[in-house]
Motif scaffolding. Structure first.
Motif, PDB file in Angstrom:
ATOM      1  N   ASP A  62       0.848  -1.196   0.000  1.00 30.13           N
ATOM      2  CA  ASP A  62       0.000   0.000   0.000  1.00 30.13           C
ATOM      3  C   ASP A  62       0.883   1.246   0.000  1.00 30.13           C
ATOM      4  OD1 ASP A  62      -2.014   1.891   0.313  1.00 30.13           O
ATOM      5  OD2 ASP A  62      -2.284   1.491   2.460  1.00 30.13           O
ATOM      6  N   ASN A  63       1.051   1.848  -1.183  1.00 30.86           N
ATOM      7  CA  ASN A  63       1.829   3.078  -1.325  1.00 30.86           C
ATOM      8  C   ASN A  63       3.289   2.884  -0.906  1.00 30.86           C
ATOM      9  OD1 ASN A  63       2.379   5.773  -1.885  1.00 30.86           O
ATOM     10  ND2 ASN A  63       1.597   6.524   0.074  1.00 30.86           N
ATOM     11  N   ILE A  64       3.914   1.809  -1.385  1.00 30.88           N
ATOM     12  CA  ILE A  64       5.350   1.584  -1.164  1.00 30.88           C
ATOM     13  C   ILE A  64       6.098   2.380  -2.223  1.00 30.88           C
ATOM     14  CG2 ILE A  64       7.180  -0.120  -0.959  1.00 30.88           C
ATOM     15  CD1 ILE A  64       5.038  -0.455   1.135  1.00 30.88           C
ATOM     16  N   SER A 113       1.586  -3.237  11.379  1.00 34.72           N
ATOM     17  CA  SER A 113       1.460  -1.916  11.999  1.00 34.72           C
ATOM     18  C   SER A 113       2.242  -1.877  13.298  1.00 34.72           C
ATOM     19  CB  SER A 113      -0.007  -1.600  12.283  1.00 34.72           C
ATOM     20  OG  SER A 113      -0.135  -0.411  13.044  1.00 34.72           O
ATOM     21  N   ALA A 114       2.994  -0.795  13.493  1.00 34.22           N
ATOM     22  CA  ALA A 114       3.719  -0.624  14.749  1.00 34.22           C
ATOM     23  C   ALA A 114       2.759  -0.547  15.935  1.00 34.22           C
ATOM     24  CB  ALA A 114       4.584   0.634  14.688  1.00 34.22           C
ATOM     25  N   LYS A 115       1.525  -0.138  15.662  1.00 32.19           N
ATOM     26  CA  LYS A 115       0.500  -0.041  16.707  1.00 32.19           C
ATOM     27  C   LYS A 115      -0.474  -1.216  16.642  1.00 32.19           C
ATOM     28  CE  LYS A 115       0.725   5.027  16.640  1.00 32.19           C
ATOM     29  NZ  LYS A 115      -0.042   6.276  16.413  1.00 32.19           N
ATOM     30  N   GLY A 116      -0.051  -2.292  15.983  1.00 32.91           N
ATOM     31  CA  GLY A 116      -0.917  -3.457  15.826  1.00 32.91           C
ATOM     32  C   GLY A 116      -1.354  -4.043  17.156  1.00 32.91           C
ATOM     33  N   LYS A 117      -2.525  -4.653  17.167  1.00 33.09           N
ATOM     34  CA  LYS A 117      -3.101  -5.178  18.408  1.00 33.09           C
ATOM     35  C   LYS A 117      -2.604  -6.580  18.755  1.00 33.09           C
ATOM     36  CE  LYS A 117      -7.328  -2.448  17.884  1.00 33.09           C
ATOM     37  NZ  LYS A 117      -8.809  -2.477  17.737  1.00 33.09           N
ATOM     38  N   THR A 118      -1.979  -7.262  17.780  1.00 36.24           N
ATOM     39  CA  THR A 118      -1.554  -8.644  17.996  1.00 36.24           C
ATOM     40  C   THR A 118      -0.076  -8.796  17.701  1.00 36.24           C
ATOM     41  OG1 THR A 118      -3.749  -9.359  17.231  1.00 36.24           O
ATOM     42  CG2 THR A 118      -2.056 -11.048  17.406  1.00 36.24           C
ATOM     43  N   ASP A 119       0.639  -9.469  18.608  1.00 39.60           N
ATOM     44  CA  ASP A 119       2.037  -9.807  18.325  1.00 39.60           C
ATOM     45  C   ASP A 119       2.080 -10.675  17.066  1.00 39.60           C
ATOM     46  OD1 ASP A 119       4.442 -11.772  18.511  1.00 39.60           O
ATOM     47  OD2 ASP A 119       4.962 -10.177  19.914  1.00 39.60           O
ATOM     48  N   HIS A 120       3.046 -10.415  16.180  1.00 41.39           N
ATOM     49  CA  HIS A 120       3.055 -11.104  14.882  1.00 41.39           C
ATOM     50  C   HIS A 120       3.158 -12.622  15.007  1.00 41.39           C
ATOM     51  CE1 HIS A 120       7.370 -11.169  15.598  1.00 41.39           C
ATOM     52  NE2 HIS A 120       7.548 -11.893  14.522  1.00 41.39           N
ATOM     53  N   ILE A 171       1.617  -4.367   3.693  1.00 42.24           N
ATOM     54  CA  ILE A 171       2.722  -3.512   4.122  1.00 42.24           C
ATOM     55  C   ILE A 171       2.419  -2.103   3.658  1.00 42.24           C
ATOM     56  CG2 ILE A 171       5.208  -3.105   3.997  1.00 42.24           C
ATOM     57  CD1 ILE A 171       4.454  -5.732   5.354  1.00 42.24           C
ATOM     58  N   GLY A 172       2.511  -1.150   4.575  1.00 45.03           N
ATOM     59  CA  GLY A 172       2.147   0.225   4.254  1.00 45.03           C
ATOM     60  C   GLY A 172       3.322   1.093   3.853  1.00 45.03           C
ATOM     61  N   ASN A 173       3.025   2.331   3.594  1.00 49.51           N
ATOM     62  CA  ASN A 173       4.009   3.327   3.184  1.00 49.51           C
ATOM     63  C   ASN A 173       5.133   3.460   4.202  1.00 49.51           C
ATOM     64  OD1 ASN A 173       4.669   6.530   3.558  1.00 49.51           O
ATOM     65  ND2 ASN A 173       4.573   5.949   1.407  1.00 49.51           N
ATOM     66  N   GLU A 174       6.335   3.723   3.689  1.00 46.23           N
ATOM     67  CA  GLU A 174       7.531   3.779   4.531  1.00 46.23           C
ATOM     68  C   GLU A 174       7.403   4.785   5.672  1.00 46.23           C
ATOM     69  OE1 GLU A 174       8.929   2.460   0.415  1.00 46.23           O
ATOM     70  OE2 GLU A 174       7.438   3.845   1.223  1.00 46.23           O
ATOM     71  N   ALA A 175       6.762   5.901   5.444  1.00 44.41           N
ATOM     72  CA  ALA A 175       6.647   6.939   6.469  1.00 44.41           C
ATOM     73  C   ALA A 175       5.288   6.946   7.158  1.00 44.41           C
ATOM     74  CB  ALA A 175       6.916   8.312   5.855  1.00 44.41           C
ATOM     75  N   LEU A 176       4.242   6.640   6.414  1.00 44.25           N
ATOM     76  CA  LEU A 176       2.881   6.821   6.929  1.00 44.25           C
ATOM     77  C   LEU A 176       2.190   5.526   7.335  1.00 44.25           C
ATOM     78  CD1 LEU A 176       1.709   9.406   4.236  1.00 44.25           C
ATOM     79  CD2 LEU A 176       2.614   9.886   6.537  1.00 44.25           C
ATOM     80  N   ALA A 193      15.478   1.860  17.811  1.00 45.59           N
ATOM     81  CA  ALA A 193      15.021   2.260  16.473  1.00 45.59           C
ATOM     82  C   ALA A 193      13.554   2.657  16.514  1.00 45.59           C
ATOM     83  CB  ALA A 193      15.231   1.115  15.479  1.00 45.59           C
ATOM     84  N   GLU A 194      13.217   3.699  15.782  1.00 48.64           N
ATOM     85  CA  GLU A 194      11.831   4.169  15.762  1.00 48.64           C
ATOM     86  C   GLU A 194      10.914   3.157  15.095  1.00 48.64           C
ATOM     87  OE1 GLU A 194       9.193   7.942  14.065  1.00 48.64           O
ATOM     88  OE2 GLU A 194      11.294   7.720  13.507  1.00 48.64           O
ATOM     89  N   SER A 195      11.418   2.536  14.033  1.00 44.69           N
ATOM     90  CA  SER A 195      10.593   1.587  13.288  1.00 44.69           C
ATOM     91  C   SER A 195      11.476   0.690  12.447  1.00 44.69           C
ATOM     92  CB  SER A 195       9.613   2.342  12.379  1.00 44.69           C
ATOM     93  OG  SER A 195      10.326   3.115  11.419  1.00 44.69           O
ATOM     94  N   LEU A 196      10.854  -0.316  11.843  1.00 43.43           N
ATOM     95  CA  LEU A 196      11.557  -1.199  10.928  1.00 43.43           C
ATOM     96  C   LEU A 196      11.304  -0.768   9.491  1.00 43.43           C
ATOM     97  CD1 LEU A 196      10.756  -4.681  12.512  1.00 43.43           C
ATOM     98  CD2 LEU A 196      13.008  -3.603  12.381  1.00 43.43           C
ATOM     99  N   ASN A 197      12.266  -1.019   8.632  1.00 41.66           N
ATOM    100  CA  ASN A 197      12.100  -0.793   7.213  1.00 41.66           C
ATOM    101  C   ASN A 197      10.917  -1.613   6.694  1.00 41.66           C
ATOM    102  OD1 ASN A 197      12.887  -2.244   4.449  1.00 41.66           O
ATOM    103  ND2 ASN A 197      13.638  -0.154   4.355  1.00 41.66           N
ATOM    104  N   ALA A 198      10.182  -1.064   5.734  1.00 41.26           N
ATOM    105  CA  ALA A 198       8.979  -1.730   5.216  1.00 41.26           C
ATOM    106  C   ALA A 198       9.286  -3.115   4.668  1.00 41.26           C
ATOM    107  CB  ALA A 198       8.338  -0.863   4.126  1.00 41.26           C
ATOM    108  N   ALA A 199      10.369  -3.233   3.895  1.00 42.58           N
ATOM    109  CA  ALA A 199      10.710  -4.521   3.311  1.00 42.58           C
ATOM    110  C   ALA A 199      11.164  -5.518   4.381  1.00 42.58           C
ATOM    111  CB  ALA A 199      11.798  -4.350   2.255  1.00 42.58           C
ATOM    112  N   VAL A 200      11.850  -5.025   5.414  1.00 42.70           N
ATOM    113  CA  VAL A 200      12.268  -5.899   6.516  1.00 42.70           C
ATOM    114  C   VAL A 200      11.046  -6.422   7.265  1.00 42.70           C
ATOM    115  CG1 VAL A 200      13.466  -5.959   8.743  1.00 42.70           C
ATOM    116  CG2 VAL A 200      14.539  -4.833   6.792  1.00 42.70           C
ATOM    117  N   SER A 201      10.095  -5.544   7.539  1.00 43.45           N
ATOM    118  CA  SER A 201       8.865  -5.962   8.211  1.00 43.45           C
ATOM    119  C   SER A 201       8.141  -7.031   7.399  1.00 43.45           C
ATOM    120  CB  SER A 201       7.926  -4.763   8.412  1.00 43.45           C
ATOM    121  OG  SER A 201       8.513  -3.799   9.257  1.00 43.45           O
ATOM    122  N   CYS A 202       8.087  -6.827   6.105  1.00 41.84           N
ATOM    123  CA  CYS A 202       7.448  -7.799   5.221  1.00 41.84           C
ATOM    124  C   CYS A 202       8.137  -9.157   5.329  1.00 41.84           C
ATOM    125  CB  CYS A 202       7.490  -7.292   3.783  1.00 41.84           C
ATOM    126  SG  CYS A 202       6.751  -8.416   2.595  1.00 41.84           S
TER     127      CYS A 202
END
Length: 269
Positions: free
Chosen positions: A123-125, A198-205, A218-223, A245-254
């Protein structure tokens, strides 16, 4: 093998101008073509029946890079010098060969999904490197398909093609999809559960059940995932970040979510 080819030395040649123009999406769309760099990627394209129209190579490429394949019978072979190769390619040290191919057209409604599908949705990668890595990870995890929104980076961007390492030719990749309608259809018709990263996801992956038919968004790198797409998710998965780290890279999360799906599915067998 003896090759029949012509030689082009001028950057003003119409063919060279056309191929160099394929670095821009508008020209790829106009011509219906994209280019492939390097012997390995070309061989993978040939193995998967991608229609090759032109093959350009340097003298070094002729000796070391050109695959001995009868699949070139319908392609025009062209010898060029290294300077022309650099005019076309955007990399600092291009391989000695570039092929120009017809863009495959894959319809999201005709995806060959298995009995227990695993799909990746982007989604908007925006970053081409991320798109390429997502496709490569999906291929490695044996996902059924990758589906990208219309505002994601173009699948046929040369950087995307390079960064897939040939994976773009191994599985269906939908370029420029209306995600909202697609997600609604696969939920209704295929029974696929939609899992949003989602970093704010309700369930541990690790607690998400990926053994069921699943689509990972997987969503946009910033948004992140857009609100209208997140509203369609059946579950949102969070990956713990115990470090600073503030967040993970989109491709890494995927990749992490895909391999959690692989782990669960392998354990179930």
């Amino acid at each position: 093998m003896e090759w029949e080819y012509k030689t082009i030395t001028s950057a003003d040649n119409p063919l060279i101008k056309m191929i160099a123009g394929l670095n821009d999406k508008k020209n790829r769309d106009k011509e219906g073509l994209f280019y492939i760099e390097g012997r390995f990627n070309l061989e993978e394209a040939l193995k998967n029946s991608i229609a090759i129209k032109y093959v350009l190579f340097t003298e070094e490429g002729l000796l070391n890079e050109l695959p001995a394949s009868a699949a070139f019978k319908n392609a025009e072979l062209v010898l060029i010098n290294p300077q022309l190769l650099k005019k076309i390619s955007r990399v600092d040290s291009p391989h000695g060969i570039i092929a120009v191919a017809e863009k495959p057209c894959i319809n999201e409604d005709d995806l060959p999904l298995g009995k227990n599908p695993l799909i990746v949705i982007g989604d908007n990668i925006r970053d081409p490197g991320n798109v390429g890595t997502i496709i490569r990870s999906a291929d490695a995890a044996n996902a059924d398909a990758v589906v990208l929104s219309s505002n994601s980076a173009d699948v046929f961007n040369p950087k995307v093609v390079r960064s897939t390492g040939g994976s773009i030719f191994h599985l269906p990749v939908v370029n420029g999809c209306d995600l909202k309608s697609f997600i609604k259809r696969v939920k209704k018709n295929k029974g696929i559960r939609i899992i949003g990263a989602s970093a704010k996801g309700k369930t541990d992956h690790t607690k998400v059940d990926f053994t069921l038919p699943s689509a990972i968004i997987i969503g946009n790198e910033a948004l992140g995932i857009s609100k209208e797409i997140e509203a369609l998710c059946d579950e949102t998965a969070a990956i713990p970040i115990p470090g600073k780290a503030e967040s993970l890279n989109a491709a890494v999360s995927c990749s992490i979510l895909l391999y959690e799906a692989v782990r669960q599915r392998c354990s179930k067998k």
